[in-house]
Design a protein around this motif. Structure first.
Motif, PDB file in Angstrom:
ATOM      1  N   LEU A 211       0.832  -1.207   0.000  1.00  0.00           N
ATOM      2  CA  LEU A 211       0.000   0.000   0.000  1.00  0.00           C
ATOM      3  C   LEU A 211       0.868   1.258   0.000  1.00  0.00           C
ATOM      4  O   LEU A 211       0.633   2.202  -0.770  1.00  0.00           O
ATOM      5  N   HIS A 212       1.870   1.272   0.853  1.00  0.00           N
ATOM      6  CA  HIS A 212       2.733   2.446   0.948  1.00  0.00           C
ATOM      7  C   HIS A 212       3.530   2.639  -0.340  1.00  0.00           C
ATOM      8  O   HIS A 212       3.661   3.767  -0.850  1.00  0.00           O
ATOM      9  N   ARG A 213       4.042   1.556  -0.886  1.00  0.00           N
ATOM     10  CA  ARG A 213       4.800   1.630  -2.141  1.00  0.00           C
ATOM     11  C   ARG A 213       3.928   2.173  -3.265  1.00  0.00           C
ATOM     12  O   ARG A 213       4.383   3.011  -4.074  1.00  0.00           O
ATOM     13  N   ALA A 214       2.670   1.732  -3.314  1.00  0.00           N
ATOM     14  CA  ALA A 214       1.766   2.215  -4.359  1.00  0.00           C
ATOM     15  C   ALA A 214       1.487   3.701  -4.196  1.00  0.00           C
ATOM     16  O   ALA A 214       1.461   4.449  -5.183  1.00  0.00           O
ATOM     17  N   ALA A 215       1.285   4.140  -2.951  1.00  0.00           N
ATOM     18  CA  ALA A 215       1.014   5.556  -2.714  1.00  0.00           C
ATOM     19  C   ALA A 215       2.193   6.424  -3.125  1.00  0.00           C
ATOM     20  O   ALA A 215       2.033   7.456  -3.787  1.00  0.00           O
ATOM     21  N   VAL A 216       3.392   6.000  -2.733  1.00  0.00           N
ATOM     22  CA  VAL A 216       4.589   6.778  -3.073  1.00  0.00           C
ATOM     23  C   VAL A 216       4.818   6.764  -4.583  1.00  0.00           C
ATOM     24  O   VAL A 216       5.123   7.803  -5.195  1.00  0.00           O
ATOM     25  N   SER A 217       4.646   5.605  -5.208  1.00  0.00           N
ATOM     26  CA  SER A 217       4.828   5.514  -6.664  1.00  0.00           C
ATOM     27  C   SER A 217       3.810   6.376  -7.400  1.00  0.00           C
ATOM     28  O   SER A 217       4.087   6.884  -8.491  1.00  0.00           O
ATOM     29  N   GLY A 218       2.626   6.530  -6.800  1.00  0.00           N
ATOM     30  CA  GLY A 218       1.597   7.367  -7.403  1.00  0.00           C
ATOM     31  C   GLY A 218       1.819   8.852  -7.200  1.00  0.00           C
ATOM     32  O   GLY A 218       1.001   9.664  -7.656  1.00  0.00           O
ATOM     33  N   GLY A 219       2.872   9.231  -6.470  1.00  0.00           N
ATOM     34  CA  GLY A 219       3.208  10.635  -6.302  1.00  0.00           C
ATOM     35  C   GLY A 219       2.743  11.261  -5.008  1.00  0.00           C
ATOM     36  O   GLY A 219       2.860  12.486  -4.840  1.00  0.00           O
ATOM     37  N   ASN A 220       2.218  10.461  -4.074  1.00  0.00           N
ATOM     38  CA  ASN A 220       1.748  11.020  -2.813  1.00  0.00           C
ATOM     39  C   ASN A 220       2.941  11.214  -1.879  1.00  0.00           C
ATOM     40  O   ASN A 220       3.439  10.262  -1.271  1.00  0.00           O
ATOM     41  N   LYS A 221       3.395  12.442  -1.752  1.00  0.00           N
ATOM     42  CA  LYS A 221       4.548  12.746  -0.908  1.00  0.00           C
ATOM     43  C   LYS A 221       4.173  12.841   0.569  1.00  0.00           C
ATOM     44  O   LYS A 221       5.055  13.033   1.416  1.00  0.00           O
ATOM     45  N   GLN A 222       2.872  12.709   0.860  1.00  0.00           N
ATOM     46  CA  GLN A 222       2.410  12.791   2.250  1.00  0.00           C
ATOM     47  C   GLN A 222       1.956  11.426   2.767  1.00  0.00           C
ATOM     48  O   GLN A 222       1.204  11.357   3.729  1.00  0.00           O
ATOM     49  N   ALA A 223       2.425  10.366   2.123  1.00  0.00           N
ATOM     50  CA  ALA A 223       2.075   9.011   2.562  1.00  0.00           C
ATOM     51  C   ALA A 223       3.116   8.506   3.551  1.00  0.00           C
ATOM     52  O   ALA A 223       4.325   8.590   3.307  1.00  0.00           O
ATOM     53  N   GLN A 224       2.640   7.983   4.678  1.00  0.00           N
ATOM     54  CA  GLN A 224       3.517   7.428   5.704  1.00  0.00           C
ATOM     55  C   GLN A 224       3.065   6.020   6.051  1.00  0.00           C
ATOM     56  O   GLN A 224       1.885   5.678   5.917  1.00  0.00           O
ATOM     57  N   MET A 225       4.003   5.217   6.544  1.00  0.00           N
ATOM     58  CA  MET A 225       3.699   3.868   7.021  1.00  0.00           C
ATOM     59  C   MET A 225       4.328   3.673   8.394  1.00  0.00           C
ATOM     60  O   MET A 225       5.504   3.953   8.581  1.00  0.00           O
ATOM     61  N   TRP A 226       3.520   3.201   9.333  1.00  0.00           N
ATOM     62  CA  TRP A 226       4.027   2.810  10.647  1.00  0.00           C
ATOM     63  C   TRP A 226       3.842   1.312  10.814  1.00  0.00           C
ATOM     64  O   TRP A 226       2.709   0.803  10.710  1.00  0.00           O
ATOM     65  N   LEU A 227       4.921   0.614  11.083  1.00  0.00           N
ATOM     66  CA  LEU A 227       4.856  -0.801  11.434  1.00  0.00           C
ATOM     67  C   LEU A 227       5.095  -0.900  12.939  1.00  0.00           C
ATOM     68  O   LEU A 227       6.151  -0.509  13.428  1.00  0.00           O
ATOM     69  N   VAL A 228       4.098  -1.414  13.658  1.00  0.00           N
ATOM     70  CA  VAL A 228       4.065  -1.321  15.116  1.00  0.00           C
ATOM     71  C   VAL A 228       4.392  -2.675  15.740  1.00  0.00           C
ATOM     72  O   VAL A 228       3.723  -3.679  15.453  1.00  0.00           O
TER      73      VAL A 228
END
Length: 268
Positions: A211-228
């Motif tokens: 999900l995070h990779r897709a968001a970043v590849s799509g140009g979303n510079k405000q996408a974050q991922m937290w693995l808890v």
């Protein structure tokens, strides 16, 4: 029971949704509303969802809803396909109440719904938080998901779930399939936070990473991922500290608090 205003509204496709609104108190009480989108078999009246609503209520107004086929809502569950209409209606209610910023926070099935609603829904949102969500449809790579597919995809399984209060539609999904969460993530253009547990027994960490990779590849510079660490799955497994971090991230992302980043943020 978490206090608030209980009401029903009708979705664009004619399903009646049960919802609960708890307003924020004090100055700026209409600055922010968090719309809690529950996981499969849950609903806003259940204690584990009430706990989430109560904790997030420290950060703004909260709307909790019962997705179709759950709780006191009508219709049948489509396990994430048509539920975007339910969330659209919840977001619209928040706007009608006068909230200036609206942010859905979804868990598991609800985590997939908030992604798809932000990408293709009718109502605009200001940010999105997706917790413990799948990236792909029809995932069967864990024992928990294989059992869930039996519950959803067989007559006996649906009868069992109906006895537990969840009404599941017997019709299959349309062909072609609805947009997958990973595809939705690639076109979301608002701030996106993906939260996932290292010990999730439904969806391993390949899902949030995709999900995070897709968001970043799509140009979303405000996408974050937290693995808890030590977090299993959705409303049942998330701890108060992580919920507090989510609430703080939402307020800061929406420009409501401009304070330092909490210690727990950005963990992996």
């Amino acid at each position: 029971m978490y206090p608030g205003e209980e009401r029903t509204f009708v979705t664009s496709d004619g399903v009646t949704i049960s919802a609960n609104h708890v307003p924020a108190l004090g100055p700026g009480s209409r600055d922010l509303c968090l719309v809690v989108a529950h996981g499969f078999t849950n609903g806003w009246r259940l204690p584990r969802v009430q706990r989430v609503m109560h904790r997030l209520g420290q950060f703004g107004g909260v709307i909790g809803l019962d997705f179709r086929g759950h709780g006191k809502s009508t219709g049948v569950s489509t396990v994430g396909e048509r539920e975007i209409h339910d969330l659209d209606a919840g977001v619209q209610w928040a706007r009608d109440l006068g909230y200036r910023r609206v942010v859905p926070v979804g868990f598991s099935m609800g985590g997939s719904v908030v992604l798809r609603q932000a990408a293709i829904g009718r109502e605009s949102v200001d940010a999105v938080v997706s917790v413990s969500a799948p990236a792909f449809w029809y995932y069967r790579g864990t024992r928990s998901m294989r059992i869930l597919h039996l519950a959803v995809g067989t007559r006996a399984g649906r009868a069992y779930m109906r006895a537990r209060g969840v009404r599941i539609g017997a019709d299959g999904w349309p062909d072609p399939l609805p947009m997958e969460p990973v595809a939705a993530a690639s076109i979301i253009d608002v701030p996106l936070l993906i939260v996932h547990g290292h010990i999730d027994h439904y969806f391993p960490i390949e899902h949030p990473k995709a999900l995070h990779r897709a968001a970043v590849s799509g140009g979303n510079k405000q996408a974050q991922m937290w693995l808890v660490e030590d977090f299993a799955h959705a409303e049942s497994g998330i701890d108060d500290a992580t919920l507090d971090d989510i609430g703080g991230w939402i307020r800061q992302t929406c420009g409501l608090d401009r304070v330092g980043t909490p210690v727990g943020w950005g963990r992996s």
